[in-house]
Design a protein around this motif. Structure first.
Motif, mmCIF file in Angstrom:
data_model
loop_
_atom_site.group_PDB
_atom_site.id
_atom_site.type_symbol
_atom_site.label_atom_id
_atom_site.label_comp_id
_atom_site.label_asym_id
_atom_site.label_seq_id
_atom_site.Cartn_x
_atom_site.Cartn_y
_atom_site.Cartn_z
ATOM 1 N N PRO A 70 0.831 -1.212 0.000
ATOM 2 C CA PRO A 70 0.000 0.000 0.000
ATOM 3 C C PRO A 70 0.863 1.260 0.000
ATOM 4 C CG PRO A 70 -0.762 -1.553 1.636
ATOM 5 C CD PRO A 70 0.514 -2.090 1.113
ATOM 6 N N ALA A 71 0.324 2.330 -0.612
ATOM 7 C CA ALA A 71 1.120 3.535 -0.846
ATOM 8 C C ALA A 71 1.676 4.131 0.444
ATOM 9 C CB ALA A 71 0.259 4.560 -1.567
ATOM 10 N N TYR A 72 0.877 4.213 1.500
ATOM 11 C CA TYR A 72 1.352 4.870 2.713
ATOM 12 C C TYR A 72 1.741 3.859 3.797
ATOM 13 C CZ TYR A 72 0.062 9.224 0.611
ATOM 14 O OH TYR A 72 -0.001 10.291 -0.232
ATOM 15 N N ALA A 73 2.016 2.641 3.359
ATOM 16 C CA ALA A 73 2.455 1.643 4.335
ATOM 17 C C ALA A 73 3.892 1.945 4.741
ATOM 18 C CB ALA A 73 2.373 0.254 3.728
ATOM 19 N N ASP A 74 4.265 1.476 5.919
ATOM 20 C CA ASP A 74 5.654 1.566 6.356
ATOM 21 C C ASP A 74 6.389 0.389 5.706
ATOM 22 O OD1 ASP A 74 7.159 2.614 9.332
ATOM 23 O OD2 ASP A 74 8.069 1.285 7.877
ATOM 24 N N LYS A 75 7.112 0.665 4.603
ATOM 25 C CA LYS A 75 7.570 -0.427 3.738
ATOM 26 C C LYS A 75 8.461 -1.423 4.452
ATOM 27 C CE LYS A 75 6.594 1.483 -0.606
ATOM 28 N NZ LYS A 75 6.150 2.804 -0.094
ATOM 29 N N PHE A 76 9.420 -0.927 5.237
ATOM 30 C CA PHE A 76 10.368 -1.839 5.889
ATOM 31 C C PHE A 76 9.637 -2.788 6.847
ATOM 32 C CE2 PHE A 76 13.270 -2.737 9.458
ATOM 33 C CZ PHE A 76 14.166 -3.525 8.757
ATOM 34 N N VAL A 77 8.800 -2.221 7.708
ATOM 35 C CA VAL A 77 8.085 -3.058 8.676
ATOM 36 C C VAL A 77 7.097 -3.974 7.965
ATOM 37 C CG1 VAL A 77 6.615 -3.018 10.712
ATOM 38 C CG2 VAL A 77 8.390 -1.326 10.445
ATOM 39 N N PHE A 78 6.498 -3.465 6.871
ATOM 40 C CA PHE A 78 5.530 -4.244 6.108
ATOM 41 C C PHE A 78 6.174 -5.525 5.566
ATOM 42 C CE2 PHE A 78 2.909 -5.151 2.349
ATOM 43 C CZ PHE A 78 1.650 -5.044 2.893
ATOM 44 N N VAL A 79 7.435 -5.422 5.113
ATOM 45 C CA VAL A 79 8.126 -6.602 4.586
ATOM 46 C C VAL A 79 8.657 -7.467 5.725
ATOM 47 C CG1 VAL A 79 10.049 -7.353 3.156
ATOM 48 C CG2 VAL A 79 8.702 -5.391 2.482
ATOM 49 N N LEU A 80 9.041 -6.798 6.826
ATOM 50 C CA LEU A 80 9.623 -7.543 7.952
ATOM 51 C C LEU A 80 8.583 -8.413 8.666
ATOM 52 C CD1 LEU A 80 12.306 -7.646 9.657
ATOM 53 C CD2 LEU A 80 11.235 -5.976 11.150
ATOM 54 N N ALA A 81 7.336 -7.927 8.728
ATOM 55 C CA ALA A 81 6.324 -8.578 9.567
ATOM 56 C C ALA A 81 6.067 -10.045 9.205
ATOM 57 C CB ALA A 81 5.026 -7.774 9.530
ATOM 58 N N PRO A 82 5.902 -10.410 7.907
ATOM 59 C CA PRO A 82 5.675 -11.830 7.613
ATOM 60 C C PRO A 82 6.851 -12.697 8.043
ATOM 61 C CG PRO A 82 5.322 -10.489 5.650
ATOM 62 C CD PRO A 82 5.808 -9.578 6.699
ATOM 63 N N VAL A 83 8.067 -12.162 7.893
ATOM 64 C CA VAL A 83 9.256 -12.931 8.285
ATOM 65 C C VAL A 83 9.240 -13.173 9.787
ATOM 66 C CG1 VAL A 83 11.750 -12.946 8.233
ATOM 67 C CG2 VAL A 83 10.500 -11.873 6.383
ATOM 68 N N LEU A 84 8.915 -12.103 10.550
ATOM 69 C CA LEU A 84 8.874 -12.228 12.007
ATOM 70 C C LEU A 84 7.774 -13.180 12.459
ATOM 71 C CD1 LEU A 84 9.440 -8.667 13.445
ATOM 72 C CD2 LEU A 84 10.985 -10.596 13.377
ATOM 73 N N THR A 85 6.769 -13.380 11.611
ATOM 74 C CA THR A 85 5.694 -14.297 11.988
ATOM 75 C C THR A 85 6.108 -15.746 11.748
ATOM 76 O OG1 THR A 85 4.227 -12.592 11.214
ATOM 77 C CG2 THR A 85 3.225 -14.674 11.739
ATOM 78 N N VAL A 86 6.851 -15.977 10.651
ATOM 79 C CA VAL A 86 7.179 -17.355 10.288
ATOM 80 C C VAL A 86 8.311 -17.917 11.146
ATOM 81 C CG1 VAL A 86 8.210 -18.731 8.470
ATOM 82 C CG2 VAL A 86 6.291 -17.296 7.972
ATOM 83 N N ILE A 87 9.309 -17.091 11.459
ATOM 84 C CA ILE A 87 10.492 -17.633 12.138
ATOM 85 C C ILE A 87 10.155 -18.299 13.476
ATOM 86 C CG2 ILE A 87 12.680 -16.997 13.226
ATOM 87 C CD1 ILE A 87 13.165 -15.151 10.894
ATOM 88 N N PRO A 88 9.397 -17.646 14.392
ATOM 89 C CA PRO A 88 9.080 -18.346 15.646
ATOM 90 C C PRO A 88 8.346 -19.661 15.400
ATOM 91 C CG PRO A 88 8.473 -16.050 15.811
ATOM 92 C CD PRO A 88 8.848 -16.295 14.386
ATOM 93 N N ALA A 89 7.442 -19.663 14.405
ATOM 94 C CA ALA A 89 6.692 -20.893 14.123
ATOM 95 C C ALA A 89 7.648 -22.005 13.697
ATOM 96 C CB ALA A 89 5.652 -20.633 13.038
ATOM 97 N N LEU A 90 8.681 -21.649 12.929
ATOM 98 C CA LEU A 90 9.606 -22.678 12.441
ATOM 99 C C LEU A 90 10.550 -23.182 13.530
ATOM 100 C CD1 LEU A 90 10.661 -21.435 8.899
ATOM 101 C CD2 LEU A 90 9.406 -23.498 9.450
ATOM 102 N N ILE A 91 10.950 -22.298 14.458
ATOM 103 C CA ILE A 91 11.970 -22.721 15.421
ATOM 104 C C ILE A 91 11.383 -23.306 16.692
ATOM 105 C CG2 ILE A 91 13.665 -21.066 14.575
ATOM 106 C CD1 ILE A 91 13.124 -19.373 17.017
ATOM 107 N N ILE A 92 10.066 -23.194 16.890
ATOM 108 C CA ILE A 92 9.536 -23.548 18.213
ATOM 109 C C ILE A 92 9.640 -25.043 18.490
ATOM 110 C CG2 ILE A 92 7.118 -23.831 17.543
ATOM 111 C CD1 ILE A 92 6.448 -22.295 20.154
ATOM 112 N N THR A 93 9.587 -25.889 17.444
ATOM 113 C CA THR A 93 9.609 -27.330 17.715
ATOM 114 C C THR A 93 11.028 -27.877 17.841
ATOM 115 O OG1 THR A 93 9.359 -27.671 15.374
ATOM 116 C CG2 THR A 93 7.390 -27.909 16.719
ATOM 117 N N ALA A 94 12.032 -27.005 17.881
ATOM 118 C CA ALA A 94 13.411 -27.486 17.969
ATOM 119 C C ALA A 94 13.641 -28.338 19.212
ATOM 120 C CB ALA A 94 14.374 -26.301 17.970
#
Lengths: 336, 183
Positions: A70-94
């Motif tokens: 989106p035009a007025y989105a905070d681009k850096f955080v917008f791209v970072l957020a999906p990554v921050l969501t997936v990483i804990p899900a992937l590492i939790i079963t370690a």
């Protein structure tokens, strides 16, 4: 530290990540097929036998979709957020053990990545940071529905985290250790669900709220919030949120089976089949757990948001606290 | 230098960078995120120093609970953008002066007490950071401070609840009040 050990860790980590990712693809198929059957439909059955290639088709479609920011989105955080969501899900079963030691290629290999002496605490810590991705996704989209969805999700996850943590404490107290391997090993004869039915129920319900599944899927209440925190996401970024949700389903099932249902050590003796009865025990329980989660989605209506908060803070949390106190007293009286 | 020391130095650098980023960022959300990364990297330092329990508690309490609430409040109030001009004038000058004084002090300490810094600290036992050891210490040796801290936290919780209740009639609880307000 020899090189073979480092390779062993690398291979195991890769295996866990690949397993969770492949698991995600096929849990989506399982969910669509099961839901369809429960609603007297057939579900996706065109791509490959029984629709087994459907996840591949979905993946290809998502990769080729246009990605919008989106035009007025905070681009850096917008791209970072999906990554921050997936990483804990992937590492939790370690820290979840799959089985006891087996012989592979002439060397003894334990079927777990690492046996931390704080395994359960590690899970609680990873759960607590998994809120960030969702909250930031909602905020950075610059969309009121997304922000509301993100805030709701955050509030809900913080609230149910307490009951979840307290429920996970009960098996820890029974086993006298926070190591997941010790917890499993002390359930060889009797899984903890028999001694801790209340803690199991609290774990089950608050974990549903923690992963935003029905009937607690308020962050995605489409009638009020369109799609909640991921309204503005498309293409692979949306797929990452989707992936995190389904991987969390598998993770919750694995952790719950390990803590309450005997994990790899019950009902088959894990030493059978050269040690590979352990993973069979665990995965069978995970499959049943996933089926129940999907079944609940087909059955229950979504509950109202204030009822949800009320239930978390005024029912589950006090009951979990009382359960801990009673467990502690009984352990002291009986002598563990 | 050992690989462990290089790693420690690198993580230390990240800690400093995120701390500075937290202070100079003009967006409150970014400040909060810098602080979260700061807490997480400090937890990594604890991990390297052989205290996994403290490391995980650091992540779950500071990064996982306190900062989530901070972020929540910033988003809820829409207070991301900080004012370009500070209310308190002369903060920066004061900060620079105090920083220089601190650096000089640190340098002088290094010159005069050089022997103190090279004395090796005896390594802690491998089980010192285990949850059993921490629990034992908390409930025996430090039982009184532990209880006092718990009491203070309880008082703070009661205070927070009292403050949020406002002047509403005592019979009405918060959730029914909110749901009535929202209709």
């Amino acid at each position: 530290m020899d090189a073979a050990l480092i390779w062993e860790w690398v291979i195991k980590s890769l295996f866990i990540i690949l397993f969770m990712t492949a698991g995600f693809a096929y849990v989506t198929l399982l969910e669509r097929r099961v839901l369809a059957r429960m609603q007297v439909r057939i579900g996706p059955n065109r791509a490959g036998p029984f629709g087994l290639l459907q996840p591949v088709a979905d993946g290809v479609k998502l990769i080729f979709k246009e990605e919008l920011i989106p035009a007025y989105a905070d681009k850096f955080v917008f791209v970072l957020a999906p990554v921050l969501t997936v990483i804990p899900a992937l590492i939790i079963t370690a820290v979840v053990p799959w089985g006891p030691q087996v012989m592979l290629f002439g060397r003894p290999v334990p079927l777990y990545l690492v046996d931390l002496n704080i395994g359960v605490l590690y899970i609680v810590a990873v759960t607590s940071i998994s809120v960030y991705g969702i909250a930031l996704a909602g905020w950075s989209s610059n969309n009121k529905y997304a922000t509301m969805g993100g805030l709701r999700a955050t509030a809900q996850m913080i609230s149910y985290e307490l009951a979840l943590g307290l429920a996970m404490l009960a098996p820890v107290m029974m086993a006298g250790s926070m190591s997941m391997v010790d917890v499993v090993e002390s359930q060889r004869t009797l899984p903890f669900i028999v001694l801790q039915p209340v803690a199991f129920l609290i774990y089950f319900m608050s974990s549903l709220a923690e992963i935003n599944r029905a009937p607690f899927d308020m962050p995605e209440a489409e009638q009020e919030l369109t799609a909640g925190y991921h309204t503005e996401y498309s293409g692979m970024k949306f797929a990452l949120f989707f992936m995190a949700e389904y991987i969390k389903m598998i993770a919750v099932a694995m952790i719950g089976s390990t803590l309450f249902l005997g994990g790899y050590a019950w009902p088959l003796p894990p030493e059978w089949l050269g040690g590979f009865a352990g993973p069979i025990n665990l995965l069978a329980k995970v499959l049943v757990w996933l089926f129940v989660i999907i079944w609940l989605r087909a059955t229950l209506p979504r509950i109202r948001y204030d009822r949800l908060m009320f239930y978390g803070w005024k029912v589950l949390f006090p009951v979990a606290l009382v359960n801990i106190v009673i467990t502690a007293v009984v352990i002291v009286l009986v002598g563990g | 230098m050992l690989p462990g020391e290089i790693l420690f130095g690198f993580i230390g650098l990240v800690v400093v960078i995120t701390a500075v980023g937290m202070v100079i960022s003009r967006n409150a959300i970014y400040s909060a995120l810098f602080l979260v990364s700061n807490f997480t990297t400090v937890a990594l330092l604890y991990l390297i120093l052989g205290a996994p329990f403290i490391a995980v508690v650091q992540i779950s309490v500071y990064a996982g609970s306190i900062m989530v609430l901070f972020l929540f409040v910033i988003m809820l109030l829409g207070a991301e953008r900080l004012a370009a001009k500070e209310k308190l004038q002369g903060q920066r000058l004061l900060a620079v002066i105090l920083g220089v004084v601190f650096l000089v002090e640190l340098g002088l300490f290094g010159v005069w007490k050089a022997g103190y810094m090279t004395t090796p600290v005896p390594p802690a036992a491998a089980t010192a950071g285990a949850p059993e050891a921490v629990g034992m210490a908390l409930f025996t040796q430090y039982a009184l401070p532990f209880e006092v801290t718990g009491f203070i936290l309880l008082v703070a919780t009661v205070g927070a609840i009292l403050l949020t209740r406002g002047d509403k009639p005592a019979s009405k609880d918060l959730i029914t009040a909110v749901s009535e307000k929202e209709g």
